[in-house]
Design a protein around this motif. Structure first.
Motif, PDB file in Angstrom:
ATOM      1  N   VAL A 125       0.840  -1.205   0.000  1.00 13.30           N
ATOM      2  CA  VAL A 125       0.000   0.000   0.000  1.00 13.30           C
ATOM      3  C   VAL A 125       0.876   1.256   0.000  1.00 13.30           C
ATOM      4  O   VAL A 125       0.548   2.252  -0.657  1.00 13.30           O
ATOM      5  CB  VAL A 125      -0.997  -0.025   1.180  1.00 13.30           C
ATOM      6  CG1 VAL A 125      -1.754   1.296   1.276  1.00 13.30           C
ATOM      7  CG2 VAL A 125      -1.973  -1.179   1.012  1.00 13.30           C
ATOM      8  N   GLU A 126       1.997   1.205   0.684  1.00  9.74           N
ATOM      9  CA  GLU A 126       2.911   2.352   0.649  1.00  9.74           C
ATOM     10  C   GLU A 126       3.414   2.572  -0.784  1.00  9.74           C
ATOM     11  O   GLU A 126       3.434   3.691  -1.285  1.00  9.74           O
ATOM     12  CB  GLU A 126       4.081   2.091   1.595  1.00  9.74           C
ATOM     13  CG  GLU A 126       5.006   3.275   1.752  1.00  9.74           C
ATOM     14  CD  GLU A 126       6.122   2.934   2.737  1.00  9.74           C
ATOM     15  OE1 GLU A 126       6.074   3.458   3.850  1.00  9.74           O
ATOM     16  OE2 GLU A 126       7.009   2.132   2.375  1.00  9.74           O
ATOM     17  N   GLN A 127       3.797   1.483  -1.450  1.00 14.91           N
ATOM     18  CA  GLN A 127       4.327   1.600  -2.812  1.00 14.91           C
ATOM     19  C   GLN A 127       3.265   2.107  -3.791  1.00 14.91           C
ATOM     20  O   GLN A 127       3.537   2.948  -4.642  1.00 14.91           O
ATOM     21  CB  GLN A 127       4.837   0.227  -3.290  1.00 14.91           C
ATOM     22  CG  GLN A 127       5.500   0.256  -4.645  1.00 14.91           C
ATOM     23  CD  GLN A 127       6.797   1.057  -4.646  1.00 14.91           C
ATOM     24  OE1 GLN A 127       7.598   0.935  -3.733  1.00 14.91           O
ATOM     25  NE2 GLN A 127       6.978   1.901  -5.656  1.00 14.91           N
ATOM     26  N   ASP A 128       2.028   1.584  -3.652  1.00 16.74           N
ATOM     27  CA  ASP A 128       0.963   1.905  -4.624  1.00 16.74           C
ATOM     28  C   ASP A 128      -0.085   2.831  -4.004  1.00 16.74           C
ATOM     29  O   ASP A 128      -1.273   2.750  -4.331  1.00 16.74           O
ATOM     30  CB  ASP A 128       0.321   0.610  -5.134  1.00 16.74           C
ATOM     31  CG  ASP A 128       1.268  -0.153  -6.072  1.00 16.74           C
ATOM     32  OD1 ASP A 128       2.198   0.477  -6.615  1.00 16.74           O
ATOM     33  OD2 ASP A 128       1.070  -1.374  -6.256  1.00 16.74           O
ATOM     34  N   VAL A 132      -5.157   4.574  -3.749  1.00 13.54           N
ATOM     35  CA  VAL A 132      -6.175   4.575  -2.681  1.00 13.54           C
ATOM     36  C   VAL A 132      -7.097   5.769  -2.897  1.00 13.54           C
ATOM     37  O   VAL A 132      -6.660   6.917  -2.790  1.00 13.54           O
ATOM     38  CB  VAL A 132      -5.527   4.641  -1.278  1.00 13.54           C
ATOM     39  CG1 VAL A 132      -6.610   4.603  -0.194  1.00 13.54           C
ATOM     40  CG2 VAL A 132      -4.561   3.478  -1.088  1.00 13.54           C
ATOM     41  N   PRO A 133      -8.373   5.531  -3.224  1.00 12.63           N
ATOM     42  CA  PRO A 133      -9.281   6.623  -3.571  1.00 12.63           C
ATOM     43  C   PRO A 133      -9.596   7.516  -2.364  1.00 12.63           C
ATOM     44  O   PRO A 133      -9.495   7.082  -1.218  1.00 12.63           O
ATOM     45  CB  PRO A 133     -10.551   5.920  -4.045  1.00 12.63           C
ATOM     46  CG  PRO A 133     -10.188   4.476  -4.216  1.00 12.63           C
ATOM     47  CD  PRO A 133      -9.031   4.225  -3.307  1.00 12.63           C
ATOM     48  N   ASP A 134     -10.021   8.729  -2.653  1.00 11.42           N
ATOM     49  CA  ASP A 134     -10.422   9.669  -1.613  1.00 11.42           C
ATOM     50  C   ASP A 134     -11.936   9.848  -1.735  1.00 11.42           C
ATOM     51  O   ASP A 134     -12.405  10.890  -2.164  1.00 11.42           O
ATOM     52  CB  ASP A 134      -9.685  11.001  -1.843  1.00 11.42           C
ATOM     53  CG  ASP A 134      -9.887  11.943  -0.678  1.00 11.42           C
ATOM     54  OD1 ASP A 134     -10.480  11.527   0.330  1.00 11.42           O
ATOM     55  OD2 ASP A 134      -9.462  13.109  -0.794  1.00 11.42           O
ATOM     56  N   ASP A 135     -12.670   8.797  -1.412  1.00  9.84           N
ATOM     57  CA  ASP A 135     -14.117   8.790  -1.639  1.00  9.84           C
ATOM     58  C   ASP A 135     -14.673   7.680  -0.753  1.00  9.84           C
ATOM     59  O   ASP A 135     -14.176   6.548  -0.796  1.00  9.84           O
ATOM     60  CB  ASP A 135     -14.358   8.479  -3.132  1.00  9.84           C
ATOM     61  CG  ASP A 135     -15.828   8.312  -3.500  1.00  9.84           C
ATOM     62  OD1 ASP A 135     -16.628   7.877  -2.656  1.00  9.84           O
ATOM     63  OD2 ASP A 135     -16.151   8.588  -4.663  1.00  9.84           O
ATOM     64  N   GLN A 136     -15.715   7.989   0.052  1.00 11.18           N
ATOM     65  CA  GLN A 136     -16.191   7.003   1.023  1.00 11.18           C
ATOM     66  C   GLN A 136     -16.737   5.729   0.376  1.00 11.18           C
ATOM     67  O   GLN A 136     -16.725   4.665   0.984  1.00 11.18           O
ATOM     68  CB  GLN A 136     -17.270   7.629   1.906  1.00 11.18           C
ATOM     69  CG  GLN A 136     -17.329   6.969   3.247  1.00 11.18           C
ATOM     70  CD  GLN A 136     -18.358   7.558   4.163  1.00 11.18           C
ATOM     71  OE1 GLN A 136     -19.394   8.052   3.737  1.00 11.18           O
ATOM     72  NE2 GLN A 136     -18.073   7.506   5.457  1.00 11.18           N
TER      73      GLN A 136
END
Ligand code: COI
Length: 369
Positions: A125-128, A132-136
């Protein structure tokens, strides 16, 4: 092996910010994968070793690779959520790590240590992180899985395994979004029997479910509901999700989920909702619900809503039921108030909108300073 030994050789040609933004507009479910993946090998001689973050790519395999024939293959599903401060967290990953180890034990596979499971999530998750969307209503779905890689056709636990973690931006699991689903009560097929693999998240359980799902579709229903293997009477699960029954309404509502008899998958969302319901002032518990209880409770008005829950789809209302003998509408057939309140409350915890009073969030990537 030490958790600091995941060697990073990320993709030299990751997608551009524009390409990722286009994917995140409408990610669907499980269609597009991030630029990288984590792989860790296990052999009898070396245990867990050779942990790497590498570019997402096909895994070549010998046609006699053991799992293709005999199905030693397990998986997990969890999500990474963007938090209001920009950090990225996941939800109760320790519970997934523990279930992964239990699934491994049931299929005579080696257990991946919790710290290695968690570290694989953190490193990928750090690499990619830009995926990660910013939407609930969107998240990054994380799919850890493990399968046997020994080459040979002997029927016995393999002596080599590969653990892989891939990630996929996710929107709504069901293409129609959060709409009530219709369900078919399957009396011909069972998902799991006592002593079987129902509690394990293994690939074979999902393969065995497909014919009943196809039968549900042929009956005009969206999903199959599984009954117990012995009496074909007690409600167990819906498709790959757990079920909840809502009794009463308003502040007096009480939610009940089928108890874990050994043939149900112990869902992390299922378990969390027992607590979230109490936080909201509802009663909650586990019990046995028969198809007659469901039909009669619905007819008397005592049973007001039914919903399914799981990591992928979060919470999905059940709107109608069909069986060989009966069909009925659940409550008013819509998305019930208690169902939708629980759904919002859970999403608010996962996305950091409300305080994490249970300590369920696990930070994978801290906020940028
Ligand atoms: C989930 O509800 O998260 C599941 O396990 C479904 C998954 C197999 C897509």
């Amino acid at each position: 092996m030490s958790t600091s030994t995941i060697v990073r050789t990320p993709s030299a040609a990751p997608r551009s910010a524009e390409e990722i933004a286009a994917i995140l507009e409408n990610p669907g479910f499980g269609r597009v994968f991030t630029d990288n993946m984590v792989t860790i090998r296990w052999t009898e001689a070396e245990g867990w070793h050779d942990a790497q973050l590498v570019p997402y790519a096909p895994i070549p395999m010998d046609p006699a690779t053991n799992f293709i024939h005999y199905g030693q293959s397990i998986f997990e599903g969890l999500k990474a959520y963007r938090q209001p401060d920009g950090s990225i967290a996941t939800f109760r990953p320790e519970a997934n790590a523990a279930r992964f180890a239990r699934s491994a034990a049931r299929l005579a596979m080696p257990a991946l240590p919790e710290e290695l499971f968690l570290e694989s999530l953190r490193v990928l998750v750090e690499q990619d992180s830009t995926y990660v969307p910013d939407d609930q209503e969107k998240s990054l779905y994380l799919r850890p899985f493990m399968f046997s890689t020994e080459v040979g056709l002997g029927v016995r636990p393999a002596n080599e395994y590969l653990y892989v973690l891939i990630a996929s931006p996710a929107g709504a699991y069901f293409p129609r979004g959060v709409k009530p689903v219709s369900v078919w009560l399957s009396t011909e097929y069972v998902r799991a029997a006592p002593g079987g693999t129902g509690e394990a998240k293994c690939a074979g359980n999902y393969a065995a479910s497909l014919i009943a799902q196809a039968q549900a579709a042929a009956q005009g229903c969206d999903q199959v509901v599984w009954l117990d293997a012995h009496e074909h009477r007690w409600v167990e699960e819906m498709g790959g999700m757990n079920l909840y029954f809502v009794y009463g309404s308003g502040d007096d509502a009480r939610i009940v989920t089928p108890e874990l008899t050994g043939s149900l998958l112990p869902g992390v969302t299922r378990d969390s909702l027992l607590s979230v319901a109490k936080d909201l002032g509802y009663g909650s518990g586990e019990g046995r619900i028969s198809i007659d209880d469901w039909r009669e409770g619905n007819a008397s008005g005592e049973l007001t809503e039914v919903f399914a829950c799981g990591t992928a789809a979060v919470i999905t209302p059940v709107g109608s039921v069909k069986s060989a003998d009966h069909s009925w509408t659940v409550g008013d057939g819509g998305s019930g108030a208690v169902t939708m309140r629980l759904r919002q409350a859970l999403l608010d915890i996962q996305t950091g909108v409300t305080p994490d009073v249970h300590g369920w969030l696990h930070t994978l990537v801290p906020a940028q300073a």
